[in-house]
Motif scaffolding. Structure first.
Motif, short mmCIF file in Angstrom:
data_model
loop_
_atom_site.label_atom_id
_atom_site.label_comp_id
_atom_site.label_asym_id
_atom_site.label_seq_id
_atom_site.Cartn_x
_atom_site.Cartn_y
_atom_site.Cartn_z
N VAL A 49 0.86 -1.19 0.00
CA VAL A 49 0.00 0.00 0.00
C VAL A 49 0.89 1.24 0.00
O VAL A 49 1.65 1.45 0.95
N LEU A 60 0.98 3.47 3.13
CA LEU A 60 1.53 2.80 4.30
C LEU A 60 3.05 2.69 4.21
O LEU A 60 3.74 2.74 5.24
N ASN A 114 -4.42 -3.43 2.26
CA ASN A 114 -5.59 -2.59 2.45
C ASN A 114 -6.79 -3.23 1.75
O ASN A 114 -6.65 -3.76 0.65
N GLU A 144 -7.42 -1.52 -1.69
CA GLU A 144 -6.34 -1.45 -2.68
C GLU A 144 -5.79 -2.81 -3.11
O GLU A 144 -5.14 -2.91 -4.15
N THR A 176 -5.56 -3.13 6.71
CA THR A 176 -5.99 -1.77 7.04
C THR A 176 -7.19 -1.37 6.19
O THR A 176 -7.41 -1.92 5.11
N HIS A 177 -7.97 -0.41 6.68
CA HIS A 177 -9.11 0.08 5.91
C HIS A 177 -9.63 1.39 6.50
O HIS A 177 -10.78 1.50 6.93
N LEU A 193 -4.55 4.14 12.99
CA LEU A 193 -3.51 3.57 12.14
C LEU A 193 -2.12 3.85 12.72
O LEU A 193 -1.26 2.96 12.76
#
Length: 268
Positions: A24, A27, A82, A85, A104-105, A115
């Protein structure tokens, strides 16, 4: 202590030296800003910030269709993904050989705070990592407060945020992009959509919008597109907008909030 990711999976603080692959882009940037650059061992071709760090890392393809065998060869302890993504089936395949897949989202703007805490906690064996996470949270709160104060003094506007042409695609209100825009007092069109990135009737919705916002990504809208739209829709006000500042979460969100405050100030 444990921290929960976006699917509720609990993660312990990692006690050894991590080997992290980020799939990502935002990230990847966040990990560097947390002081974890030396532990990054792989990234996607879209992970382009910060350039001086990512250029030394192996590229594994895109966020979708990444080279799974090349990733396996890197022997990562952690892979960051993600929900929006990365493809679910490709992420599922990682569980066969990656000890920790962190999902993650972020959807709401303030999800960035969780986060920072999540990654700062998991990789906080070095106290400086958690300290950087706390510093990012403080910076976020400062910029968020400044934007909120400005937004409270301005009338809310309707905007049509375009991410693609042929067909014209926009964003639904349940997306992170739309929530960032809303923080600046911009309510995105369409009001309702069954799809998160819907195809839109440009002339119809442009007529309802105070501003037409042409994003720099994923479609690279440029000045020539503004000129073309000025000919097609002469009564519609349009401007370019930096898509990274609106769609990238993590540490970029802090700069994004400041960017939106400046942009809103110059767009009456």
């Amino acid at each position: 202590m444990q921290w929960s990711d976006a699917i509720g999976k609990r993660h312990d603080r990692y006690a050894e030296t991590p080997r992290i692959v980020s799939l990502v882009p935002s990230l990847t940037e966040l990990l560097v800003d947390l002081g974890l650059a030396e532990h990054l061992v792989g990234r996607t071709g879209f992970c382009v910030h910060p350039r001086h760090v990512v250029r030394r890392l192996p590229k594994l393809g895109g966020t979708k269709g990444f080279a799974i065998e090349k990733l396996r060869a890197l022997a990562p302890t952690h892979v960051l993904v993600n929900i929006d993504e990365n493809r679910r089936e490709e992420v599922a395949a990682l569980h066969a050989f990656v000890p920790q897949v962190i999902v993650t989202h972020p959807l709401a703007v303030r999800d960035n705070l969780a986060l920072y805490q999540l990654l700062g906690g998991i990789f906080g064996r070095d106290p400086q990592v958690e300290a950087r996470a706390r510093a990012l949270a403080a910076d976020f709160e400062r910029e968020s407060a400044a934007l909120s104060a400005q937004t409270a003094t301005l009338p809310r506007q309707k905007v049509l945020y375009l991410i693609w042409q042929q067909p014209w695609l926009s964003v639904a209100r349940d997306t992170y992009i739309s929530q960032m825009l809303a923080a600046a007092g911009w309510d995105s069109l369409p009001v309702e959509s069954a799809l998160r990135y819907p195809e839109v009737d440009l002339p119809a919705l442009a007529g309802q919008a105070d501003w037409l916002l042409l994003s720099s990504e994923p479609y690279p809208f440029r000045e020539k597109h503004l000129r073309q739209l000025a000919e097609q829709l002469p009564s519609t006000r349009a401007t370019l907008i930096d898509g990274e500042m609106v769609s990238w979460y993590g540490s970029r969100a802090i700069r994004g909030l400041a960017y939106l405050r400046r942009l809103r100030a110059r767009l009456p």
